[in-house]
Design a protein around this motif. Sequence first.
Motif: not given
Length: 487
Positions: A266-272, A337-343, A348-357, A440-444
């Motif tokens: 719930l603390s995540q900051k997103t544009d979606f 577990d916990l997400y490591s930051g509010n971003d 994660v979604v940025n990778v989906f958007r930019h790489e179409g994976v 490859y950077t920590t998210l979690y």
Amino acid sequence: MITVLIPFSTESYFESTLAQFIESPFVKKILIAHDGQYSGTHDKCKGIKVDSLTSGKTLSAVVEKLSTEFLLLINQAQSITFNQAALERFVHIAEDTGAGMVYSDFYEVKEGKRTEHPTIDYQLGSIRDNFDFGSVMFFSVSAVKKALKKYGSIGKLERAGLYDMRLKVSVDHEIFHNQEFLYTKTEYDTRKSGEKMFDYVDPRNITVQKENELVATKHLKNIGAYLKPKFSKVPKYKGVFPVEASVIIPVRNREKTVGEAVNSVLSQKTDFAFNVIVVDNHSTDNTTSILSALSQRDARVHHIIPGRQDLGIGGCWNEAVLSEHCGMYAVQLDSDDLYSGNDTLQKVVNVFRHEGVAMVIGSYTLVNANLEPIPPGLIDHKEWTPENGRNNALRINGLGAPRAFYTPVLREILLPNTSYGEDYAAAIRISRYYQIGRIYTTLYHCRRWEGNTDAALPIDKINRNDYYKDKIRTIEIRARIKLNKRK
């Protein structure tokens, strides 16, 4: 009949282990691998100075000069006591089955206590480099020589020579598991299962991991299961999702941690727009009341209690993914577990958007219950590369976290209804066709504590888990062989 290859040790147990081979009429020669310290004079024994017991150079030199029917390899310096007529039994089984290699169950002495240590059956999907054969590997020399002649020499491998030899033998010859306890070994690594499971991603092991990847990739080519880095395009979805991303948390009896997990979403900051779907698998502690309160306080929290009583973690995921609340992307978070930051979600979604994976896998940091980093720290799985990740994934037991899926693809295949290996099964099946994005950077923050389900597993549970993941790989390898034959 037998040549023995054994690593030298200055420990007192070495002489008693060696004596068993000297006295056996089945043993013709004993090769003692050492770094310059061995100076024995027994007629059966010959010291060979080596860089490593498992290097390609060592094993190539040994195999080239073998004149016996069998090679008994002690793969680590251990105190080994063979049980009654054990060497004879290895010989008879190898002769009767025609196997390329035989291994057995064994007794294990740990902290002064002797227990049974069963091993598991070898199968097509048992290509991981950490397969537990025990300490004794009994090779047919003719099978080894035929394999190396057909599939190439062991090569210039510093540590992965034994891995390479075993895989090459396995292509055309059976690796036979004998369910008899043929020897007793003393175990000096007394760490719990949860402490050992990350050894292979320790940064100090990166060199041997690269070697193992080369060996495993060649093996997949030898059996027709290698996939080139050519991927299908992810299909477009024409429907409408309620939100762009949903974080999915399966949970049962995690009253101490689930509230923190949900709040980290719930603390995540997103544009979606996003939500969190918590599948409460009939908790019997205060988990249900905690989640009920959270869902009443924030409309983004969807608290689902399945109507079924037969769900594992994979089944809970399927309940969430198939629900009307699920967004275009389904993102994983474990209940302790916990997400490591509010971003994290935005990244994660940025990778989906930019790489179409079709899937994104992140990296995580191991922490204790107080969120303090513990060794080996960051688990980034850099062995997963865009060029060879989907092949190398068949060699290793984990792929990283958090895992996120393009929901239309996941709805087509779903996850196995299990509580171990379910996400791994989905990931390698997706990778059969689609590219998987990596961060490859920590998210979690992955918390390791006594309450973890894999903190201290008994050997039967470890074996069950390993056998199941090998079975997942067997299924996938067969599918890839079939796919390649159609091309």
